[in-house]
Design a protein around this motif. Structure first.
Motif, PDB file in Angstrom:
ATOM      1  N   GLU A   1      81.179 -43.700 -56.282  1.00 20.31           N
ATOM      2  CA  GLU A   1      82.389 -43.061 -55.780  1.00 20.31           C
ATOM      3  C   GLU A   1      82.930 -43.754 -54.539  1.00 20.31           C
ATOM      4  O   GLU A   1      82.183 -44.347 -53.759  1.00 20.31           O
ATOM      5  CB  GLU A   1      82.125 -41.594 -55.462  1.00 20.31           C
ATOM      6  N   VAL A   2      84.232 -43.688 -54.395  1.00 17.50           N
ATOM      7  CA  VAL A   2      84.914 -44.209 -53.209  1.00 17.50           C
ATOM      8  C   VAL A   2      85.663 -43.060 -52.558  1.00 17.50           C
ATOM      9  O   VAL A   2      86.446 -42.369 -53.211  1.00 17.50           O
ATOM     10  CB  VAL A   2      85.900 -45.341 -53.569  1.00 17.50           C
ATOM     11  N   VAL A   3      85.398 -42.822 -51.283  1.00 20.02           N
ATOM     12  CA  VAL A   3      86.053 -41.764 -50.521  1.00 20.02           C
ATOM     13  C   VAL A   3      86.957 -42.400 -49.472  1.00 20.02           C
ATOM     14  O   VAL A   3      86.552 -43.352 -48.789  1.00 20.02           O
ATOM     15  CB  VAL A   3      85.020 -40.834 -49.849  1.00 20.02           C
ATOM     16  N   THR A   4      88.157 -41.881 -49.342  1.00 28.60           N
ATOM     17  CA  THR A   4      89.131 -42.409 -48.376  1.00 28.60           C
ATOM     18  C   THR A   4      89.369 -41.402 -47.267  1.00 28.60           C
ATOM     19  O   THR A   4      89.536 -40.205 -47.522  1.00 28.60           O
ATOM     20  CB  THR A   4      90.461 -42.735 -49.069  1.00 28.60           C
ATOM     21  N   ILE A   5      89.344 -41.873 -46.022  1.00 21.53           N
ATOM     22  CA  ILE A   5      89.698 -41.047 -44.875  1.00 21.53           C
ATOM     23  C   ILE A   5      90.838 -41.720 -44.127  1.00 21.53           C
ATOM     24  O   ILE A   5      91.029 -42.942 -44.225  1.00 21.53           O
ATOM     25  CB  ILE A   5      88.505 -40.814 -43.925  1.00 21.53           C
ATOM     26  N   GLU A   6      91.598 -40.929 -43.377  1.00 15.81           N
ATOM     27  CA  GLU A   6      92.706 -41.451 -42.588  1.00 15.81           C
ATOM     28  C   GLU A   6      92.665 -40.856 -41.190  1.00 15.81           C
ATOM     29  O   GLU A   6      92.087 -39.777 -40.986  1.00 15.81           O
ATOM     30  CB  GLU A   6      94.041 -41.117 -43.257  1.00 15.81           C
ATOM     31  N   PRO A   7      93.253 -41.531 -40.204  1.00 16.25           N
ATOM     32  CA  PRO A   7      93.298 -40.974 -38.853  1.00 16.25           C
ATOM     33  C   PRO A   7      93.934 -39.581 -38.853  1.00 16.25           C
ATOM     34  O   PRO A   7      94.982 -39.379 -39.464  1.00 16.25           O
ATOM     35  CB  PRO A   7      94.157 -41.986 -38.083  1.00 16.25           C
ATOM     36  N   SER A   8      93.269 -38.644 -38.199  1.00 14.59           N
ATOM     37  CA  SER A   8      93.754 -37.249 -38.216  1.00 14.59           C
ATOM     38  C   SER A   8      93.574 -36.549 -36.879  1.00 14.59           C
ATOM     39  O   SER A   8      93.683 -35.332 -36.791  1.00 14.59           O
ATOM     40  CB  SER A   8      93.026 -36.457 -39.308  1.00 14.59           C
ATOM     41  N   GLY A   9      93.237 -37.322 -35.828  1.00 13.02           N
ATOM     42  CA  GLY A   9      93.032 -36.719 -34.522  1.00 13.02           C
ATOM     43  C   GLY A   9      91.607 -36.286 -34.256  1.00 13.02           C
ATOM     44  O   GLY A   9      91.344 -35.573 -33.284  1.00 13.02           O
ATOM     45  N   TYR A  10      90.660 -36.723 -35.072  1.00 15.39           N
ATOM     46  CA  TYR A  10      89.268 -36.313 -34.893  1.00 15.39           C
ATOM     47  C   TYR A  10      88.717 -36.775 -33.550  1.00 15.39           C
ATOM     48  O   TYR A  10      88.987 -37.887 -33.095  1.00 15.39           O
ATOM     49  CB  TYR A  10      88.395 -36.883 -36.015  1.00 15.39           C
ATOM     50  N   ARG A  11      87.909 -35.901 -32.934  1.00 17.30           N
ATOM     51  CA  ARG A  11      87.218 -36.231 -31.687  1.00 17.30           C
ATOM     52  C   ARG A  11      85.805 -35.678 -31.779  1.00 17.30           C
ATOM     53  O   ARG A  11      85.610 -34.491 -32.041  1.00 17.30           O
ATOM     54  CB  ARG A  11      87.961 -35.621 -30.495  1.00 17.30           C
ATOM     55  N   ALA A  12      84.808 -36.529 -31.596  1.00 11.08           N
ATOM     56  CA  ALA A  12      83.416 -36.110 -31.724  1.00 11.08           C
ATOM     57  C   ALA A  12      83.057 -35.128 -30.606  1.00 11.08           C
ATOM     58  O   ALA A  12      83.505 -35.285 -29.464  1.00 11.08           O
ATOM     59  CB  ALA A  12      82.492 -37.319 -31.664  1.00 11.08           C
ATOM     60  N   PRO A  13      82.240 -34.114 -30.908  1.00 10.69           N
ATOM     61  CA  PRO A  13      81.812 -33.174 -29.862  1.00 10.69           C
ATOM     62  C   PRO A  13      80.932 -33.881 -28.838  1.00 10.69           C
ATOM     63  O   PRO A  13      80.277 -34.884 -29.148  1.00 10.69           O
ATOM     64  CB  PRO A  13      81.015 -32.121 -30.642  1.00 10.69           C
ATOM     65  N   LEU A  14      80.914 -33.373 -27.622  1.00 12.51           N
ATOM     66  CA  LEU A  14      80.069 -33.975 -26.598  1.00 12.51           C
ATOM     67  C   LEU A  14      78.600 -33.677 -26.853  1.00 12.51           C
ATOM     68  O   LEU A  14      77.730 -34.504 -26.563  1.00 12.51           O
ATOM     69  CB  LEU A  14      80.470 -33.484 -25.205  1.00 12.51           C
ATOM     70  N   VAL A  15      78.306 -32.511 -27.385  1.00 10.89           N
ATOM     71  CA  VAL A  15      76.928 -32.119 -27.689  1.00 10.89           C
ATOM     72  C   VAL A  15      76.757 -32.078 -29.205  1.00 10.89           C
ATOM     73  O   VAL A  15      77.590 -31.505 -29.912  1.00 10.89           O
ATOM     74  CB  VAL A  15      76.587 -30.753 -27.079  1.00 10.89           C
TER      75      VAL A  15
END
Length: 243
Positions: free
Chosen positions: A108-122
């Motif tokens: 399988e091939v999964v595609t993602i695009e920029p969406s404003g994601y920000r990793a949690p600090l913890v």
């Protein structure tokens, strides 16, 4: 993507197994094309696409997507994938590769695009050079102080190469100054530690949060808040303050 592009990606992913493959999707003279790139990362758990190969691809045509594989794992994006996708400003295609009847086969091939994601600090997952102890400090200063710290290249296991002292050299360039021994800690101070570094240099950094707590991201673990003491204090080599 066109079928020919997908098949080229799958073939490359299977060829590179058990390492992650990486590459770029280009538009060259009006036609879609997959450009294989070299994964220069150590080990099999992530990829590093050389900047010079990215620059070469830009000379060939327009880069429209980044590609990499997940050997023996679902094609779902990791936190590092999501963060890197945001930084690139491009769609990312992730392909799963498994051993099938003794031979690697891409699925399988999964595609993602920029969406404003920000990793949690913890609780963020560790990925050296993307989500590591320095990046946690960069993100904390951005969120808590509105300060943008510079990035610097961090080669895999630079602390064991017999020569590098990256944090001692890099943090002053980011605006930090060393405090005298015994200085009282303030919120936002950076604590440099030496954790199993063959170069005998500090290779781990934490943010002091106040009330005896630090925020840090140790190699191979989730980012966490911990009490500053014990091994963390014993392995401290310097305390820095942003100027």
């Amino acid at each position: 993507m066109q079928n020919d592009t997908i098949e080229a990606i799958r073939a490359h992913a299977a060829e590179e197994y058990p390492r992650e493959c990486c590459g770029l999707v280009l538009v060259v003279k009006g036609r879609e094309r997959y450009q294989q790139c070299t994964n220069t990362a150590q080990g099999t758990e992530h990829f590093v696409l050389p900047a010079e190969e990215y620059a070469d691809a830009e000379q060939l045509g327009e880069i429209i997507a980044v590609v990499h594989s997940h050997p023996n794992a679902p094609a779902q994006p990791s936190q590092a994938d999501l963060v890197s996708c945001e930084a690139s400003g491009l769609p990312w295609h992730i392909v799963r590769v498994d051993l099938v009847d003794g031979a690697p086969a891409a699925g399988e091939v999964v595609t993602i695009e920029p969406s404003g994601y920000r990793a949690p600090l913890v609780g963020r997952q560790f990925s050296h050079g993307v989500l590591d102890c320095y990046q946690l400090i960069v993100d904390w200063y951005a969120q808590e102080r509105g300060v943008t710290l510079p990035q610097f290249a961090r080669a895999d296991e630079w602390w064991n190469d017999g020569k590098s002292d990256l944090y001692t050299e890099g943090f002053p360039l980011a605006g930090f100054a060393k405090l005298p021994n015994g200085a009282l800690l303030e919120v936002g101070d950076v604590i440099l530690m030496q954790i199993r570094a063959r170069n005998d240099v500090p290779n781990h950094a934490a943010i002091y949060l106040g009330d005896g707590l630090i925020l840090h991201h140790l190699h191979g673990r989730l980012s966490s808040r911990d009490v500053y003491g014990g091994m963390w204090a014993e392995n401290t080599r310097a305390v820095l303050r942003h100027q």
